[in-house]
Scaffold this active site. Sequence first.
Site, PDB file in Angstrom:
ATOM      1  N   GLY A 292       4.868   1.348   0.757  1.00 59.35           N
ATOM      2  CA  GLY A 292       4.752   2.019  -0.544  1.00 59.35           C
ATOM      3  C   GLY A 292       3.506   1.513  -1.243  1.00 59.35           C
ATOM      4  CE1 TYR A 333       9.759  -7.192 -10.259  1.00 57.17           C
ATOM      5  CE2 TYR A 333       7.823  -5.799 -10.501  1.00 57.17           C
ATOM      6  CZ  TYR A 333       9.175  -5.940 -10.286  1.00 57.17           C
ATOM      7  OH  TYR A 333       9.933  -4.829 -10.070  1.00 57.17           O
ATOM      8  CB  CYS A 360       6.999  -5.173 -31.309  1.00 63.69           C
ATOM      9  SG  CYS A 360       6.111  -4.029 -32.337  1.00 63.69           S
TER      10      CYS A 360
HETATM   11  C1  LIG Z   1      13.976   0.620   1.313  1.00 63.15           C
HETATM   12  C2  LIG Z   1      12.587   0.380   0.871  1.00 63.15           C
HETATM   13  N1  LIG Z   1      11.581   0.730   1.693  1.00 63.15           N
HETATM   14  C3  LIG Z   1      10.291   0.549   1.329  1.00 63.15           C
HETATM   15  C4  LIG Z   1       9.966   0.013   0.103  1.00 63.15           C
HETATM   16  C5  LIG Z   1       8.514  -0.123  -0.238  1.00 63.15           C
HETATM   17  O1  LIG Z   1       8.128  -1.409  -0.496  1.00 63.15           O
HETATM   18  P1  LIG Z   1       6.576  -1.686  -0.739  1.00 63.15           P
HETATM   19  O2  LIG Z   1       6.139  -0.835  -1.850  1.00 63.15           O
HETATM   20  O3  LIG Z   1       6.522  -3.130  -1.073  1.00 63.15           O
HETATM   21  O4  LIG Z   1       5.886  -1.367   0.555  1.00 63.15           O
HETATM   22  C6  LIG Z   1      10.973  -0.375  -0.767  1.00 63.15           C
HETATM   23  C7  LIG Z   1      10.649  -0.983  -2.074  1.00 63.15           C
HETATM   24  O5  LIG Z   1      11.437  -1.379  -2.852  1.00 63.15           O
HETATM   25  C8  LIG Z   1      12.324  -0.182  -0.372  1.00 63.15           C
HETATM   26  O6  LIG Z   1      13.325  -0.518  -1.179  1.00 63.15           O
END
Ligand SMILES: Cc1ncc(COP(=O)(O)O)c(C=O)c1O
Length: 438
Positions: A292, A333, A360
């Site tokens: 992602g 984070y 705020c």
């Molecule tokens: C099931 C699953 N796959 C993939 C991802 C993607 O993670 P990233 O953005 O760190 O690659 C996530 C992120 O929470 C996830 O929960």
Amino acid sequence: MSHLLWGNADCVELAHRFGTPLYVMDESLIRARCWEIRSAFLEKWPRTAACYASKAFLTKTMARIICQEGLGLDVVSSGELHTALSAGFPPSRIELHGNAKSEEELRRAISAGVGRIVADSVMELEILAALAAQEGRRVPISIRVAPGVTPRTHAHIVTGHRGSKFGLPIEDEFLTPAVKFALASPYLDLKGFHFHIGSQIFENSFHVETVRRAAALLENLKTRLGFEAEELNLGGGFGVGKLPDVPAPGEFEEPREPHVPLGLFTDAMMESLTEECARRHLTRPSVVIEPGRWVVAEAGITLYSVETVKRLPGVIYAGVDGGMPDNPRPALYQAVYEGVLANKIDALPAEKVTIAGKCCETGDILIESIALPPVERGDIVAVFNTGAYNFSMASNYNRLPRPAVVLVKDGIPDVIVARQTYDDLLRGDTIPARMTRT
Ligand SMILES: Cc1ncc(COP(=O)(O)O)c(C=O)c1O
């Protein structure tokens, strides 16, 4: 003074034309990451697939890009599914995740004909089997497993550890009943298992350990239940950026490369899986990954206008027109970002400045102490690496409208999400009839 260019577009012009705060995504960079997924993973290793984890950043245009690039899509809610389907994304290339899927979400996914539903619990399997029976369909599924691996990253984005809310623990006592149930149901077509151990991970050893545990699981199920899984989904989590999100500074060595090549993870995972399967006399299952952040983080920047400058003993605050509503990650984070003054890109750094958001909350600090040229009201701050989990996690805290998203290609900008208006903030906001008299 020179200006910062992003996707060959002048960021100061973008800020003036579209307003700030503004998310700017470089289309070529997103497509370059997709190309790297194809060349370093899909074309290198047979029987593999990649699903972009859309929670990182999803709009209809983004779904269209991922579709054109030939990847699949991981969605985690009916909202993400609806966005993907509205963009014409083929349902067979969509997989549905989630640890608390509603019946409505499962029903919608089944009737849309998504390619995979990743079941998270025995209860979900039971609901899924009942819904599939009502629809008269056999649903292709996998089961999410928590392998008990704890990667080095921020505690809030670890997901595959012992006791995780995601998936079933890998031990027989938890997994066997789920596998038996799925195999016994005529409405469930169990393809394999899913693992996602966390996010913003910079070393490949945790993914490799997950592969080892997954291979042991496959052997165990083959021996005990005669079930040979066809597919292993090894999730995402591949880290991005020079500075990782870490719970405590110093615990973790900073990666030296600004861009972490995907092959660092996927080669190690695939080599280990090939060896493990050979050693255990298993046919190597097909492998899916779900990057992602790695696909979009670096493609995105956020532009802000400096509203005020406050010079105090020991700290200079540049207060900008956005903050935690458009980027909650520093507060959530302790994520570290870098930035520049987009309108003074060739000026030498002269002072350390803290970029403060406008909410705020004392914790609404976007960047703590970065070296910048002398900062003035009206300067345009560009914050890098905001393409992932910024737009998608944005809120309307303090009733701030969400920024527009502009996609830039070869210097040409297109608005792909309009800036929210104050009236958008009032949509659905109603005063009960009993209070309408003033
Ligand atoms: C099931 C699953 N796959 C993939 C991802 C993607 O993670 P990233 O953005 O760190 O690659 C996530 C992120 O929470 C996830 O929960």
